[in-house]
Design a protein around this motif. Structure first.
Motif, PDB file in Angstrom:
ATOM      1  N   ILE A 149       6.119   0.959 -10.437  1.00  0.00           N
ATOM      2  CA  ILE A 149       5.198   0.497  -9.392  1.00  0.00           C
ATOM      3  C   ILE A 149       4.013  -0.177 -10.065  1.00  0.00           C
TER       4      ILE A 149
ATOM      5  N   THR B 253       0.338  -1.418 -10.210  1.00  0.00           N
ATOM      6  CA  THR B 253      -0.930  -1.109  -9.550  1.00  0.00           C
ATOM      7  C   THR B 253      -1.427  -2.380  -8.876  1.00  0.00           C
TER       8      THR B 253
ATOM      9  N   HIS C  84       3.957   0.799  -1.956  1.00  0.00           N
ATOM     10  CA  HIS C  84       2.819   1.605  -2.400  1.00  0.00           C
ATOM     11  C   HIS C  84       3.296   3.034  -2.610  1.00  0.00           C
ATOM     12  N   VAL C  85       2.741   3.695  -3.607  1.00  0.00           N
ATOM     13  CA  VAL C  85       3.199   5.034  -3.982  1.00  0.00           C
ATOM     14  C   VAL C  85       3.020   6.046  -2.844  1.00  0.00           C
TER      15      VAL C  85
ATOM     16  N   SER D  85      -5.264   7.298  -0.015  1.00  0.00           N
ATOM     17  CA  SER D  85      -5.480   5.961  -0.573  1.00  0.00           C
ATOM     18  C   SER D  85      -6.952   5.614  -0.740  1.00  0.00           C
TER      19      SER D  85
ATOM     20  N   THR E  62      -1.289   6.096  -8.108  1.00  0.00           N
ATOM     21  CA  THR E  62       0.039   5.624  -8.488  1.00  0.00           C
ATOM     22  C   THR E  62       0.493   6.384  -9.734  1.00  0.00           C
ATOM     23  N   GLU E  63      -0.449   6.591 -10.656  1.00  0.00           N
ATOM     24  CA  GLU E  63      -0.131   7.239 -11.933  1.00  0.00           C
ATOM     25  C   GLU E  63       0.200   8.727 -11.791  1.00  0.00           C
TER      26      GLU E  63
ATOM     27  N   SER F  56       2.091   9.850  -9.029  1.00  0.00           N
ATOM     28  CA  SER F  56       3.137   9.864  -7.983  1.00  0.00           C
ATOM     29  C   SER F  56       2.573  10.169  -6.598  1.00  0.00           C
ATOM     30  N   ALA F  57       1.352   9.761  -6.362  1.00  0.00           N
ATOM     31  CA  ALA F  57       0.682   9.786  -5.042  1.00  0.00           C
ATOM     32  C   ALA F  57       0.064  11.103  -4.627  1.00  0.00           C
TER      33      ALA F  57
END
Length: 625
Positions: A201, A203, A247-248, A374, A399-400, A402-403
């Motif tokens: 994914i 960024t 988006h994650v 988010s 994102t880093e 996994s949400a």
């Protein structure tokens, strides 16, 4: 060790394995609902369903089709599409083939799409339609690794059966392959290891070029088990999923659903949310703060349009909702019971009949909770919805990670916090206030960028989030700001702009976006964009009806109206936080101009660069120290 911990630690290597297990356990249960637009283009959509067994048939066909195209283990298959049921089926197909999905937002321009496809070395692109296909064709010369483009919606697309083929053709190819090799997909899934790449994914790049975040299969398997372990969702739930799956935040919801086994209604058309809610009647859904802000502004605008008496009732009910939410949450924290004083409860009952019941009905009538993530939700907006019976559980992750690293725990949720860490995730606060995380949800690293990886990921697994926060004694996390976004005035005072911006959104029902500026300056200023539909309603009542947006925001009475809200904001701020000057922007900020990310987060450097003239104008003539 608890049963929950055991389940998380003894997780299978991949969500592909979880999917096969889910299909075996409940093949006939409903898995997905999706809209089919009316043939005439007019009238309501017709919603169809897929059982887990039917979904599996398509997933296996896609997976086998990719294998037949020569896609090998961990090779990248890019997915450029809006949120729709085919996105989920394609992603599962990629995973079941042992390959890795590269997610691409459909709004991404041809240049950046080409960068992502090239950097990820994607072999196949699954494109939503002719427009997404055109981006790849335009840059084909720069993409030597790209061998095939599979198009979901083939309208206006000419398939050559090789470089360009339709999703239907890929599935037919896969079915043919499975006739000869019936165990091919199950063998691919069985060969997946926990450390194998599942998803890449990129960024959204609030600054600079996007970086590819490498998320192995184990990240998603952990997330699926950890989400189930929170107990927030059950098999009886109906989720409404409209978030961008590139988006994650959207992607993690698909993993949790497979483990829990509930129904997900999928439709990424944001303009259809209000229309879909009464049809889908979800029990839970996830959203970003901007959606709740828009709903709040819309409800306030509708009340105002109903006349002075209606608007007064709304304002009274909004105040009662906030007071009630704060009282019940405080009582729950102290006694474990969400009660409020008798007088407040009586007022709340009246306000519920007059205002809140209609809001719940607009959300479909069955909503137990919303998950918000988010970006930060303004607490006053959170308290309003909580008091109205729409329980917004804020969560936190990147994102880093996994949400989903934190989420508020059901009944014990606390507005203004992002809750507690998911089972298996560790947290600590560094000396400078930065939040550090460690656990099975943390990325492997940035794709092809070892130096960037070591900047944020320590050798012992601690990840530097770049966010500043505080932990309560009982483990609730409150985010105060992005480390890099903190403003230091020329007087040496630190200001968290997101906090001030959030407070303004709770005070002013007309605001769409706001950027507070003040780094190395001797006072703070703001760039403010107003919500067009809400503003046009106000304009009609104040002699500005029929005029274009840009003309309305330039009108003295509009500036005076916003000044009133800025004054109200300033009353609750420390002197050095107050907004001394502001400018109204000639249009709203948007994704198309690169000012917002696809998950509607503000790209500060872009906005500050674009409106540099307005910022300088506000400081012209002031004595900067």
């Amino acid at each position: 060790m608890s049963d929950t911990q055991t389940q998380i630690e003894n997780r299978p290597p991949s969500v592909a394995t979880l999917f096969l297990e889910r299909v075996e356990r409940t093949p006939d249960a409903e898995a997905y609902r999706y809209p089919v637009p009316a043939a005439s283009g007019a009238g309501p959509d017709d919603w169809k369903s897929l059982s887990w067994g039917q979904a599996a048939e398509r997933v296996y066909a896609i997976a086998a089709g990719l294998v037949d195209l020569g896609v090998a283990s961990e090779e990248r298959v890019a997915l450029a599409s809006a949120t729709r049921v085919e996105w989920i089926l394609a992603d599962l197909g990629v995973m079941c083939a042992g390959a890795a999905t590269t997610t691409v937002y459909p709004q991404t321009n041809a240049e950046e799409s080409a960068f992502i496809l090239s950097d990820s070395e994607s072999r196949v692109l699954i494109a939503e339609d002719a427009a997404q296909l055109a981006k790849a064709v335009e840059r084909r010369a720069d993409l030597p690794n790209l061998r095939h483009v599979v198009v979901i919606d083939a309208t206006g697309v000419e398939s050559d059966g090789d470089f360009v083929l339709t999703l239907a053709e890929l599935e037919a190819r896969g079915k043919g392959y499975l006739e000869k090799h019936p165990e091919a997909v199950k063998e691919r899934v069985a060969a997946i290891t926990a450390t194998q790449l599942a998803t890449l994914i990129y960024t959204s790049g609030t600054t600079g070029r996007p970086k590819g975040v490498r998320l192995p299969h184990d990240n998603w398997s952990y997330m699926a088990k950890a989400i189930a372990a929170t107990g927030l969702v059950t098999q009886a739930d109906v989720q409404y999923l409209w978030l961008p799956l590139a988006h994650v935040f959207g992607k993690v919801l698909t993993s949790g659903q497979i483990e829990v086994g509930h129904v997900t209604a999928v439709d990424g058309r944001v303009d259809k949310i209000i229309e879909n809610l009464p049809v889908v009647q979800p029990t839970y859904m996830a959203a970003v703060p901007r959606i709740f802000e828009k709903v709040y502004n819309g409800v306030a605008a509708k009340a105002r349009a109903g006349g002075g008496a209606k608007y007064k009732i709304f304002q009274w009910a909004a105040g009662v909702a906030r007071e009630y939410a704060k009282a019940t949450q405080d009582n729950f924290r102290r006694t474990g019971t969400a009660t409020a004083p008798f007088g407040l409860t009586a007022k709340h009952k009246v306000a519920d009949a007059l205002v809140y019941a209609k809001i719940r009905e607009a959300f479909g009538g069955n909503l137990r909770a919303c998950i918000s993530g988010s970006a930060a939700l303004a607490p006053e907006i959170g308290y309003f919805f909580a008091g109205a019976g729409i329980h917004i559980l804020e969560g936190y992750g990147l994102t880093e990670t996994s949400a989903a690293s934190f989420v508020n725990p059901g009944e014990a949720y606390r507005t203004g916090t992002v809750g507690k860490p998911l089972p298996g995730t560790e947290v600590r606060i560094a000396d400078d206030g930065e939040i550090l995380l460690r656990g099975p949800g943390i990325m492997e690293g940035y794709h092809g960028l070892p130096e960037k990886t070591t900047e944020v990921l320590e050798s012992d697994g601690w990840f530097h989030t770049g966010d500043i926060g505080e932990l309560s004694a009982d483990g609730y996390l409150r985010i105060t700001d992005r480390k890099k976004d903190l403003i230091k005035t020329s007087g040496g005072k630190y200001i968290a702009p997101a906090e001030v911006e959030g407070q303004f959104k709770a005070v002013c029902p007309f605001v769409s976006n706001i950027l507070v500026h003040g780094a190395d300056r001797n006072f703070c200023t703001a760039l403010i964009a107003l919500d067009e539909p809400t503003l046009l309603g106000w304009a009609a009542e104040h002699g500005l009806g029929g005029k274009p947006y840009a003309e309305i925001v330039a009108a003295p009475q509009t500036v005076a109206m916003v000044q009133g809200y800025v004054d109200r904001l300033n009353e609750g701020l420390q002197r050095w936080q107050t907004i001394k000057k502001f400018r109204l922007l000639p249009r709203d900020l948007d994704i198309e101009h690169g000012e917002l990310t696809p998950s509607l987060k503000l790209k500060r450097p872009v906005v500050e660069r674009e409106y540099k003239g307005l910022i300088e104008e506000m400081y012209a003539g002031s004595r900067e120290s």
